[in-house]
Design a protein around this motif. Structure first.
Motif, PDB file in Angstrom:
ATOM      1  N   GLU A  44       1.597   0.045   5.627  1.00  0.00           N
ATOM      2  CA  GLU A  44       1.190  -0.728   4.818  1.00  0.00           C
ATOM      3  C   GLU A  44      -0.383  -1.221   4.656  1.00  0.00           C
ATOM      4  OE1 GLU A  44       1.494  -3.052   9.056  1.00  0.00           O
ATOM      5  OE2 GLU A  44       2.265  -1.143   7.782  1.00  0.00           O
ATOM      6  N   ARG A  53      -1.544   1.238   1.841  1.00  0.00           N
ATOM      7  CA  ARG A  53      -1.024   1.449   0.310  1.00  0.00           C
ATOM      8  C   ARG A  53      -1.365   0.577  -0.597  1.00  0.00           C
ATOM      9  NH1 ARG A  53       3.615   1.514   4.065  1.00  0.00           N
ATOM     10  NH2 ARG A  53       4.640   3.785   4.917  1.00  0.00           N
ATOM     11  N   PRO A  81      -2.332  -1.126  -3.905  1.00  0.00           N
ATOM     12  CA  PRO A  81      -1.868  -1.329  -5.247  1.00  0.00           C
ATOM     13  C   PRO A  81      -1.984  -0.707  -6.417  1.00  0.00           C
ATOM     14  CG  PRO A  81      -2.233  -3.215  -4.423  1.00  0.00           C
ATOM     15  CD  PRO A  81      -2.630  -2.802  -3.442  1.00  0.00           C
ATOM     16  N   ARG A 118      -0.784   3.169  -6.353  1.00  0.00           N
ATOM     17  CA  ARG A 118       0.444   3.267  -5.906  1.00  0.00           C
ATOM     18  C   ARG A 118       1.117   4.218  -7.463  1.00  0.00           C
ATOM     19  NH1 ARG A 118       2.407  -1.516  -5.956  1.00  0.00           N
ATOM     20  NH2 ARG A 118       1.347  -1.903  -4.056  1.00  0.00           N
ATOM     21  N   GLU A 119       0.686   3.891  -8.312  1.00  0.00           N
ATOM     22  CA  GLU A 119       0.847   4.866  -9.951  1.00  0.00           C
ATOM     23  C   GLU A 119       1.203   6.248  -9.721  1.00  0.00           C
ATOM     24  OE1 GLU A 119       2.057   4.625 -14.587  1.00  0.00           O
ATOM     25  OE2 GLU A 119       0.819   3.269 -13.206  1.00  0.00           O
ATOM     26  N   SER A 176       2.562   8.735  -7.340  1.00  0.00           N
ATOM     27  CA  SER A 176       4.030   8.890  -7.324  1.00  0.00           C
ATOM     28  C   SER A 176       4.249  10.479  -7.673  1.00  0.00           C
ATOM     29  CB  SER A 176       4.451   7.834  -8.757  1.00  0.00           C
ATOM     30  OG  SER A 176       4.164   8.367  -9.775  1.00  0.00           O
ATOM     31  N   THR A 205      -4.888   3.604 -12.020  1.00  0.00           N
ATOM     32  CA  THR A 205      -6.048   3.044 -11.129  1.00  0.00           C
ATOM     33  C   THR A 205      -6.621   1.288 -11.344  1.00  0.00           C
ATOM     34  OG1 THR A 205      -7.874   4.749 -11.018  1.00  0.00           O
ATOM     35  CG2 THR A 205      -5.831   5.370  -9.821  1.00  0.00           C
ATOM     36  N   HIS A 261      -2.698   8.694   2.206  1.00  0.00           N
ATOM     37  CA  HIS A 261      -1.187   9.009   1.676  1.00  0.00           C
ATOM     38  C   HIS A 261      -0.612  10.294   2.910  1.00  0.00           C
ATOM     39  CE1 HIS A 261       1.843   8.979  -0.805  1.00  0.00           C
ATOM     40  NE2 HIS A 261       1.708  10.466  -0.972  1.00  0.00           N
TER      41      HIS A 261
END
Length: 405
Positions: free
Chosen positions: A326, A329, A331, A334-335, A338, A383, A403
């Protein structure tokens, strides 16, 4: 327990003597395999023609050279009822199966359970029934020895698992003390820990025998994640500077893993193996297991380390594998992580892997340098990180690597 440890280390010679006794009794070379068709001992018989070229048919040659038989060979022989037999079983020659000479199989049993097989090449006129009966008596002694060794191995497996799954402080100290007592003098020597993951079965019966993995001292299954399992192996070394026995043991275990659970499904990971740093004594066994597990995770995540990764060689993954999932990851990425931006993430990772050298990164990606700059600008927008800033670059690089894990 110390006497048991000594008995285990001496058992190879005991098996060899018993197999030689059968060879002399029946006048033919004999081999002893465990119930998984892994070679334990080979007894040559010094007689004219006993070891001519036909004796080394493909099946026999492979068994001796690789110390095991293929699943197909195993299934073929078991089709003759050797797993249920209580006396000698004669198997005819079948050249199309690679069996150029007939066999006599002596099931090795103990208290009704088959533990292995003694194999002899059929010859004329062949052994008398009296001699075969005497040989079955020797096979019974081998069965008792195998049963005793299995009990000792099961004890070591429990002790090793207790150490690797124990809580901190006094619980682990007690477990280590029990394992040290069980191993006797071997506990104080140099060793490494091997982790193979994911392992297809939690059943100890599906794990390979310790004696078939050269240098192995103890092995056990350990939980791996929420629903999978791993295999832990304690490997003794001659020197803390020599990892070859652990690397060889890892390779041997990887050969066994797919056969237990079938070939991995498309896209399924592993299995892969990780090897800890070398240590002397058992005090750091818990840390060694964490290192081996981390190296196995790295081999699963990063193809260049597969199929066997050593803790000392995985670089930044030594730190990344210690980071809780956790926490990895972030923030900011995060995108970018994807599925829609998979190519951008790969571009950023290759660029950072090449220390920000645009020419090398573009060449590896097979794109024009201007295309690289365009993609990097999109990464910055997604980012909000500045790739000219060292700390932002570090954050992005570590997040991309984490990741994978």
């Amino acid at each position: 327990m110390r006497e048991n440890a000594r008995m285990t280390s001496d058992s190879t010679g005991d098996y060899q003597e018993l197999v030689d006794e059968i060879s002399e009794l029946l006048g033919a070379p004999a081999t002893l395999e465990n119930r998984d068709f892994e070679l334990i001992a080979f007894g040559a018989y010094d007689s004219e023609g006993a070891l001519d070229a036909s004796a080394l048919d493909p099946v026999r040659a492979r068994s001796i050279l690789t110390r095991r038989s293929t699943p197909a060979v195993r299934a073929w022989f078991e089709g003759f009822g050797i797993t249920r037999a209580t006396g000698p079983v004669r198997i005819p020659p079948t050249p199309e199966a690679g069996v150029h000479r007939g066999r006599i199989c002596l099931p090795v049993r103990h208290r009704g359970v088959v533990l292995g097989y003694v194999w002899l090449l059929e010859s004329e006129p062949g052994p008398t029934e009296r001699r075969l009966t005497a040989a079955m008596g020797v096979a019974g002694r081998i069965g008792a020895l195998l049963a005793d060794e299995a009990r000792q191995g099961a004890g070591l497996s429990r002790e090793l698992r207790a150490v690797l799954t124990a809580g901190p402080d006094w619980q682990r100290d007690m477990a280590v003390a029990e394992l040290r007592t069980a191993l006797g003098p071997r506990a104080e020597g140099p060793h490494m820990v091997v982790c193979v993951a994911p392992w297809p079965s939690a059943d100890p019966q599906d794990a390979p025998s310790v004696r078939t993995v050269q240098g192995a001292t103890a092995l056990c299954t350990v939980p791996w994640g929420a629903s999978e399992h791993s295999l832990a192996l304690l490997v003794r070394l001659r020197s803390v500077d020599l990892s070859a026995p652990a690397v060889a043991a890892a390779g041997r275990l990887l050969e066994r893993a797919p056969g237990l659970g079938g070939s991995p499904a498309p896209g399924a990971p592993g299995p892969a193996a990780g090897i800890s740093a070398a240590r002397t004594g058992l005090a750091g066994l818990g840390t060694a297991w964490r290192e081996a597990s981390a190296a196995a995770r790295t081999a699963l995540a990063e193809p260049r380390f597969a199929p066997v990764a050593e803790w000392t060689s995985i670089g930044p993954f030594r730190l990344l594998t210690a980071v809780p999932p956790e926490a990895a990851r972030d923030p900011a990425v995060r995108e970018l992580l994807s599925p829609a931006h998979r190519e951008l993430a790969r571009t950023a990772e290759v660029y950072l892997d090449r220390a920000g050298q645009a020419g090398r990164a573009a060449a590896e990606l097979g794109i024009h340098r201007q295309t690289l700059y365009y993609r990097l600008s999109r990464v910055e927008r997604l980012t909000a990180l500045d790739l000219d800033d060292g700390e932002d670059r570090l954050l992005l690089h570590m997040a991309l690597k984490a990741h994978r894990l």
